[in-house]
Design an enzyme around this catalytic site. Structure first.
Site, PDB file in Angstrom:
ATOM      1  N   HIS A 322       0.810  -1.208   0.000  1.00  0.00           N
ATOM      2  CA  HIS A 322       0.000   0.000   0.000  1.00  0.00           C
ATOM      3  C   HIS A 322       0.852   1.271   0.000  1.00  0.00           C
ATOM      4  CE1 HIS A 322       0.507  -0.351   4.469  1.00  0.00           C
ATOM      5  NE2 HIS A 322       0.542   0.983   4.384  1.00  0.00           N
ATOM      6  N   ASP A 355       0.213  -7.740   1.235  1.00  0.00           N
ATOM      7  CA  ASP A 355       0.570  -6.338   1.448  1.00  0.00           C
ATOM      8  C   ASP A 355       2.101  -6.154   1.496  1.00  0.00           C
ATOM      9  OD1 ASP A 355       0.152  -3.635   1.723  1.00  0.00           O
ATOM     10  OD2 ASP A 355      -0.070  -3.719   3.914  1.00  0.00           O
ATOM     11  N   SER A 438       4.729   2.390   7.927  1.00  0.00           N
ATOM     12  CA  SER A 438       4.397   1.213   7.120  1.00  0.00           C
ATOM     13  C   SER A 438       5.590   0.793   6.271  1.00  0.00           C
ATOM     14  CB  SER A 438       3.205   1.521   6.214  1.00  0.00           C
ATOM     15  OG  SER A 438       2.060   1.790   6.987  1.00  0.00           O
TER      16      SER A 438
END
Length: 595
Positions: A322, A355, A438
């Site tokens: 993402h 992911d 992230s």
């Protein structure tokens, strides 16, 4: 002449010389430079026999000298040079052979044959003893008696005392003509005159030359001494100025730093060593930061920031899907290293279900891969450190513990069709993780990667994959590194990742406990894929799976998470409830290239 010596024959005694009393006359003459020194040379004057008449008063001188020559010849021996025609200086004091008788006083004595040629200018002077020198003869010929010697300076000397000679009455008649003085001759082997040849230690110092010392060094003149004193004073003044300036600088720096009297200064700890234990948060951060990067992504009208870390020296970097998704179609990714260096990156491969994504930089040297740990070894309560760029604050370090393991979570779903949903059997941590963290590493106490920070749960929403602006409340989730490693290898090698599957369609609207197999598929076909892993294991539509390898399953999402925690080909043991009965079904996972 020096070099030839006449040997006179003894002659008859003669009368005493006029001007002397009684005994034999002793004549001492000054030494001639260059002639051999003879203290007492005895010269016998040849003359008429005792009693013979002497020369008359006023008789021209040379009579006696003329009589001397026949006497020597009668003896048959050669006579030395002593004629009046060759007057020479006596080599030393001369002693007459005996008393000479004379009819009257002698006005002069002619040249007399002797061992050394002599010239008697008048009546013989009384014997006077010359003073002895104040020092012994110098064997090294040092000044002022010769050239400077190699071993010692000139011995101390004194000016000799003046010698007073008694006056002798001048003879009557005209004074005799003095014979011309023979030039002083040096011995053939004498060295040429040196600087000390004409040295006189008692002479007045010449104003043009400084007086000599015994060492030969010049004595400084008054002007030179004044110049040296001036230079010494100038050097002392300069040294004093430098010292004063240094002291003033130190005092000024002290006052500037600590203030003057009355200034309040609070106590403070001094400097300490910068090193920290390797297992401390500081030690872990110091080792890991050079391998952690910040990603700036632009594309599809979006702009985002994330984190990643170096996998190998070829430039492969692991991050979340993402994070790079906005640049998947036609975007730009810039990688910033901890040392400030930046580089462009390209997407190697990415997977929505896990992911995870891999990007690669080129032209960067000195890459330091971050070592990978083993997430199966992690225990609840183990300390961990998270590194990332929350809210674009690069190289932020936080710490916490492992709060839980195998926490099934789903993230994403913003697309509405479920294509962007990720299923993670995550590690839960209380280390602060915020948007921008992230893709960053979750490290153990040995600075090894045990997880990839991926999602947080915030207070205002059920879950957050890191794309929003919600803050951490101590609920962070990381993808276990064992799963991430397998996916990264597949992305690097093939550009895509495979997913383990059971081969059934689940009823995601089922609200009971467990995961129920649907009645039919989405396209109207069977819910159990014919020939798939579930079909071969005997699963049927409507069966409810309650456990996987003994671990309870409460929903369809949990079953997907438990399944994706394994590799294709792994063997599972399912607990299935059907028609009020429970059975165990072994199953070998299949593989799928889609989410």
């Amino acid at each position: 002449m020096p070099g030839r010596e006449a040997v006179p024959e003894p002659a008859a005694p003669v009368g005493p010389v006029a001007g002397e009393s009684g005994g034999p006359g002793v004549v001492r003459g000054p030494a001639v430079p260059g002639a051999p020194a003879v203290r007492d040379s005895v010269v016998e004057a040849a003359g008429p026999p005792r009693g013979a008449p002497g020369p008359a008063v006023g008789e021209p001188e040379g009579t006696v000298g003329e009589a001397a020559s026949p006497a020597g010849q009668d003896a048959g021996e050669p006579v030395g040079r002593g004629s009046a025609a060759d007057p020479v200086s006596a080599a030393g004091p001369v002693s007459a052979a005996g008393p000479l008788s004379a009819a009257g006083p002698l006005s002069a004595v002619g040249p007399v044959s002797a061992v050394g040629p002599v010239s008697v200018a008048g009546p013989a002077a009384p014997s006077v003893e010359r003073p002895r020198p104040l020092h012994d003869p110098d064997p090294y010929s040092t000044p002022p008696y010769g050239r400077p010697g190699p071993w010692a300076p000139a011995p101390p000397v004194q000016h000799p005392a003046a010698t007073h000679t008694p006056a002798v009455p001048a003879p009557a008649g005209p004074p005799p003509a003095a014979p011309p003085a023979a030039p002083a001759q040096l011995p053939p082997d004498a060295p040429p005159p040196g600087p000390w040849h004409r040295y006189d230690p008692w002479a007045a110092a010449s104003p043009a030359h400084a007086p000599f010392q015994q060492t030969g060094a010049a004595v400084p003149m008054a002007g030179q001494r004044r110049g040296r004193a001036g230079r010494a004073l100038a050097g002392g003044a300069l040294l004093l100025a430098l010292v004063s300036g240094g002291v003033g600088g130190v005092v000024g720096a002290y006052l500037e730093r600590d203030g003057g009297p009355g200034t309040v200064r609070l106590p403070q700890a001094g400097k300490e060593p910068t090193g920290r234990p390797a297992d401390s948060v500081a030690g872990i951060a110091a080792r890991a930061l050079p391998s952690v990067v910040t990603l700036h992504v632009k594309g599809d009208g979006e702009q985002d920031t994330g984190t990643g870390f170096v996998l190998d020296t070829r430039g492969h970097i692991l991050t979340n899907n993402h994070v790079v998704q906005p640049a998947a179609a036609d975007g730009e990714i810039t990688v910033a290293f901890s040392n400030g260096e930046t580089a462009k990156a390209r997407i190697v491969g990415r997977d929505t279900g896990y992911d995870l994504a891999v990007v690669q930089v080129s032209g960067v040297r000195g890459l330091k891969p971050l070592p990978l740990g083993n997430s199966d070894n992690v225990q609840v309560g183990d300390p961990v450190v998270a590194i990332g760029a929350p809210f674009d604050l690069a190289n932020t370090v936080t710490s916490g513990i492992i709060s839980a393991k195998e926490r099934p979570i789903t993230a994403g779903g913003e697309s509405g069709d479920g294509s962007d949903v990720s299923y993670v059997d995550a590690l839960q941590t209380d280390a602060p993780i915020n948007p921008g963290n992230s893709g960053g590493p979750l490290l153990d106490s040995l600075a090894r990667v045990v997880g990839i920070n991926s999602a947080i749960r915030s207070a205002d929403s059920g879950s957050d994959s890191g794309g929003g602006q919600a803050g951490s409340i101590g609920l962070g989730f990381a993808i276990p590194v064992n799963q991430a490693r397998r996916v990264a290898e597949e992305l690097i090698n093939t550009g895509k990742a495979t997913h383990p599957v059971i081969g059934v369609i689940l009823d995601m609207d089922y609200s009971g406990d467990g995961a129920r197999i649907g009645v039919k598929g989405g396209d109207g076909g069977p819910a159990v894929t014919v020939g798939g892993p579930g079909y071969r294991a005997g699963l049927k539509a409507g069966d409810v799976i309650t456990e996987v390898d003994g671990k309870a399953v409460h929903s369809g999402d949990e079953l997907i998470v438990r399944t994706r925690a394994h590799r294709p080909g792994d063997r599972l043991l399912l607990t299935v409830r059907s028609g009020g009965r429970t059975r165990e079904v072994p199953l070998v996972l299949g593989s799928s290239g889609s989410n």
